[in-house]
Design a protein around this motif. Sequence first.
Motif, mmCIF file in Angstrom:
data_model
loop_
_atom_site.group_PDB
_atom_site.id
_atom_site.type_symbol
_atom_site.label_atom_id
_atom_site.label_comp_id
_atom_site.label_asym_id
_atom_site.label_seq_id
_atom_site.Cartn_x
_atom_site.Cartn_y
_atom_site.Cartn_z
ATOM 1 N N ARG A 72 0.832 -1.205 0.000
ATOM 2 C CA ARG A 72 0.000 0.000 0.000
ATOM 3 C C ARG A 72 0.871 1.262 0.000
ATOM 4 O O ARG A 72 0.568 2.244 -0.674
ATOM 5 N N ARG A 129 -3.336 2.313 -7.780
ATOM 6 C CA ARG A 129 -4.349 1.700 -6.937
ATOM 7 C C ARG A 129 -4.772 0.396 -7.598
ATOM 8 O O ARG A 129 -4.957 0.342 -8.813
ATOM 9 N N ILE A 130 -4.907 -0.652 -6.768
ATOM 10 C CA ILE A 130 -5.428 -1.927 -7.258
ATOM 11 C C ILE A 130 -6.509 -2.391 -6.284
ATOM 12 O O ILE A 130 -6.515 -2.011 -5.112
ATOM 13 N N SER A 131 -7.384 -3.206 -6.785
ATOM 14 C CA SER A 131 -8.458 -3.728 -5.935
ATOM 15 C C SER A 131 -7.965 -4.978 -5.211
ATOM 16 O O SER A 131 -6.988 -5.624 -5.629
ATOM 17 N N LEU A 132 -8.677 -5.336 -4.170
ATOM 18 C CA LEU A 132 -8.360 -6.568 -3.455
ATOM 19 C C LEU A 132 -8.538 -7.765 -4.382
ATOM 20 O O LEU A 132 -7.737 -8.704 -4.352
ATOM 21 N N GLU A 133 -9.539 -7.712 -5.223
ATOM 22 C CA GLU A 133 -9.759 -8.800 -6.186
ATOM 23 C C GLU A 133 -8.555 -8.947 -7.126
ATOM 24 O O GLU A 133 -8.097 -10.059 -7.390
ATOM 25 N N GLN A 134 -8.031 -7.824 -7.625
ATOM 26 C CA GLN A 134 -6.858 -7.888 -8.495
ATOM 27 C C GLN A 134 -5.665 -8.457 -7.730
ATOM 28 O O GLN A 134 -4.920 -9.282 -8.259
ATOM 29 N N TRP A 135 -5.480 -8.004 -6.497
ATOM 30 C CA TRP A 135 -4.382 -8.499 -5.658
ATOM 31 C C TRP A 135 -4.485 -10.021 -5.511
ATOM 32 O O TRP A 135 -3.492 -10.727 -5.664
ATOM 33 N N ARG A 136 -5.659 -10.501 -5.235
ATOM 34 C CA ARG A 136 -5.841 -11.935 -4.987
ATOM 35 C C ARG A 136 -5.708 -12.771 -6.251
ATOM 36 O O ARG A 136 -5.488 -13.987 -6.169
ATOM 37 N N PRO A 175 -3.275 -1.259 -13.220
ATOM 38 C CA PRO A 175 -3.517 -0.495 -11.998
ATOM 39 C C PRO A 175 -4.147 0.851 -12.346
ATOM 40 O O PRO A 175 -3.855 1.433 -13.389
ATOM 41 N N GLU A 176 -5.033 1.304 -11.494
ATOM 42 C CA GLU A 176 -5.588 2.648 -11.633
ATOM 43 C C GLU A 176 -4.481 3.616 -11.235
ATOM 44 O O GLU A 176 -3.725 3.340 -10.307
#
Length: 158
Positions: A28, A37-44, A85-86
Amino acid sequence: MALYDAPLLFGFEQESTENLSFIPLVVRFNLDRFGQRISLEQWRRLPHGDRELLARFPVEDDVAIEPNFDQALAEMLRTHADARPETFTPDGDPIWAHTDVVPETVIRQSSLCGIGSPSLGRWSELSRFQRYALAKLSRKADVNHDFVPAMREFGLAD
Protein backbone atom coordinates in the motif's frame (compact mmCIF):
# COMPACT_ATOMS: atom_id res chain seq x y z
CA MET A 1 17.90 -1.24 -5.87
CA ALA A 2 17.81 -4.28 -3.64
CA LEU A 3 14.70 -6.08 -2.56
CA TYR A 4 14.16 -7.20 1.01
CA ASP A 5 15.02 -10.87 1.61
CA ALA A 6 11.47 -11.54 2.80
CA PRO A 7 8.16 -9.65 2.66
CA LEU A 8 8.29 -6.57 4.89
CA LEU A 9 5.39 -7.12 7.24
CA PHE A 10 4.86 -5.53 10.62
CA GLY A 11 4.26 -8.01 13.42
CA PHE A 12 0.65 -6.91 13.78
CA GLU A 13 0.10 -7.67 10.07
CA GLN A 14 1.21 -11.29 10.23
CA GLU A 15 -2.28 -12.50 11.08
CA SER A 16 -4.31 -9.79 9.38
CA THR A 17 -2.71 -10.25 5.95
CA GLU A 18 -3.48 -13.98 6.12
CA ASN A 19 -0.42 -15.09 4.20
CA LEU A 20 -0.73 -12.15 1.78
CA SER A 21 -4.43 -12.69 1.07
CA PHE A 22 -4.84 -9.02 1.98
CA ILE A 23 -2.69 -6.17 0.65
CA PRO A 24 0.07 -5.52 3.20
CA LEU A 25 1.06 -2.01 4.22
CA VAL A 26 4.40 -2.22 2.42
CA VAL A 27 2.56 -2.68 -0.88
CA ARG A 28 0.00 0.00 0.00
CA PHE A 29 2.87 2.36 0.85
CA ASN A 30 4.47 1.89 -2.55
CA LEU A 31 1.14 2.05 -4.38
CA ASP A 32 0.35 5.36 -2.67
CA ARG A 33 3.83 6.75 -3.24
CA PHE A 34 3.77 5.94 -6.93
CA GLY A 35 0.16 6.88 -7.62
CA GLN A 36 -1.30 3.47 -8.25
CA ARG A 37 -4.35 1.70 -6.94
CA ILE A 38 -5.43 -1.93 -7.26
CA SER A 39 -8.46 -3.73 -5.93
CA LEU A 40 -8.36 -6.57 -3.46
CA GLU A 41 -9.76 -8.80 -6.19
CA GLN A 42 -6.86 -7.89 -8.49
CA TRP A 43 -4.38 -8.50 -5.66
CA ARG A 44 -5.84 -11.93 -4.99
CA ARG A 45 -5.66 -12.88 -8.66
CA LEU A 46 -1.88 -12.52 -8.53
CA PRO A 47 0.08 -15.69 -7.78
CA HIS A 48 1.41 -15.84 -4.22
CA GLY A 49 4.99 -15.48 -5.50
CA ASP A 50 4.12 -12.21 -7.23
CA ARG A 51 2.40 -10.87 -4.11
CA GLU A 52 5.45 -11.83 -2.09
CA LEU A 53 7.76 -10.07 -4.55
CA LEU A 54 5.72 -6.85 -4.37
CA ALA A 55 5.89 -7.03 -0.57
CA ARG A 56 9.70 -7.20 -0.77
CA PHE A 57 10.12 -3.80 -2.46
CA PRO A 58 11.91 -1.26 -0.25
CA VAL A 59 10.19 1.56 1.60
CA GLU A 60 13.23 3.84 1.54
CA ASP A 61 13.45 6.80 -0.81
CA ASP A 62 15.16 5.39 -3.86
CA VAL A 63 14.43 6.66 -7.35
CA ALA A 64 15.26 3.23 -8.74
CA ILE A 65 12.27 1.71 -6.94
CA GLU A 66 9.49 3.49 -8.82
CA PRO A 67 10.02 2.18 -12.36
CA ASN A 68 10.78 -1.31 -11.08
CA PHE A 69 7.69 -1.39 -8.85
CA ASP A 70 5.50 0.16 -11.56
CA GLN A 71 6.73 -2.21 -14.25
CA ALA A 72 6.53 -5.30 -12.06
CA LEU A 73 3.00 -4.51 -10.91
CA ALA A 74 1.77 -3.66 -14.42
CA GLU A 75 3.21 -6.86 -15.88
CA MET A 76 1.83 -9.03 -13.07
CA LEU A 77 -1.65 -7.55 -13.40
CA ARG A 78 -1.62 -7.81 -17.18
CA THR A 79 -0.48 -11.42 -17.09
CA HIS A 80 -2.58 -12.77 -14.23
CA ALA A 81 -5.59 -10.48 -13.90
CA ASP A 82 -5.98 -9.01 -17.40
CA ALA A 83 -6.03 -5.63 -15.66
CA ARG A 84 -4.07 -2.44 -15.19
CA PRO A 85 -3.52 -0.49 -12.00
CA GLU A 86 -5.59 2.65 -11.63
CA THR A 87 -3.33 5.71 -11.58
CA PHE A 88 -3.63 8.95 -9.68
CA THR A 89 -1.41 11.86 -8.74
CA PRO A 90 0.26 11.00 -5.44
CA ASP A 91 0.06 13.46 -2.56
CA GLY A 92 3.23 15.52 -2.83
CA ASP A 93 3.15 16.44 0.85
CA PRO A 94 1.43 13.66 2.82
CA ILE A 95 0.66 14.38 6.46
CA TRP A 96 2.48 11.24 7.62
CA ALA A 97 5.74 12.60 6.17
CA HIS A 98 5.65 15.48 8.66
CA THR A 99 7.38 15.10 12.01
CA ASP A 100 6.16 18.45 13.32
CA VAL A 101 2.50 17.48 13.81
CA VAL A 102 0.60 14.34 14.78
CA PRO A 103 -2.20 13.90 12.23
CA GLU A 104 -5.72 14.58 13.50
CA THR A 105 -6.81 11.19 12.19
CA VAL A 106 -4.21 9.44 14.40
CA ILE A 107 -5.36 11.47 17.41
CA ARG A 108 -9.01 10.64 16.63
CA GLN A 109 -8.28 6.92 16.15
CA SER A 110 -6.35 6.84 19.44
CA SER A 111 -9.36 8.35 21.19
CA LEU A 112 -11.75 5.88 19.52
CA CYS A 113 -9.53 3.04 20.73
CA GLY A 114 -9.32 4.43 24.26
CA ILE A 115 -5.57 4.98 24.22
CA GLY A 116 -3.40 8.07 24.36
CA SER A 117 -2.24 9.54 21.10
CA PRO A 118 1.48 9.69 20.35
CA SER A 119 3.30 12.73 21.66
CA LEU A 120 4.94 14.93 19.07
CA GLY A 121 8.34 13.73 20.28
CA ARG A 122 7.44 10.05 19.87
CA TRP A 123 5.74 10.71 16.51
CA SER A 124 8.89 12.36 15.19
CA GLU A 125 10.99 9.36 16.26
CA LEU A 126 8.97 6.94 14.14
CA SER A 127 10.22 5.93 10.71
CA ARG A 128 8.42 7.30 7.68
CA PHE A 129 6.94 3.87 7.07
CA GLN A 130 5.66 3.60 10.66
CA ARG A 131 4.08 7.06 10.43
CA TYR A 132 2.49 6.03 7.11
CA ALA A 133 1.12 2.85 8.70
CA LEU A 134 -0.53 4.71 11.59
CA ALA A 135 -1.96 7.34 9.24
CA LYS A 136 -3.28 4.64 6.89
CA LEU A 137 -4.81 2.66 9.75
CA SER A 138 -6.54 5.77 11.09
CA ARG A 139 -7.96 7.19 7.86
CA LYS A 140 -11.54 6.00 8.46
CA ALA A 141 -13.89 7.19 11.20
CA ASP A 142 -14.38 3.65 12.55
CA VAL A 143 -12.07 1.76 14.92
CA ASN A 144 -9.38 -0.10 13.00
CA HIS A 145 -8.59 -3.48 14.57
CA ASP A 146 -4.88 -3.16 13.67
CA PHE A 147 -4.40 0.33 15.14
CA VAL A 148 -3.81 -0.61 18.79
CA PRO A 149 -1.51 -3.54 17.87
CA ALA A 150 0.46 -1.16 15.63
CA MET A 151 0.73 1.42 18.41
CA ARG A 152 2.00 -1.32 20.74
CA GLU A 153 4.49 -2.62 18.19
CA PHE A 154 5.84 0.89 17.66
CA GLY A 155 6.19 1.41 21.43
CA LEU A 156 3.40 3.98 21.64
CA ALA A 157 0.89 2.06 23.80
CA ASP A 158 0.98 -0.47 26.62
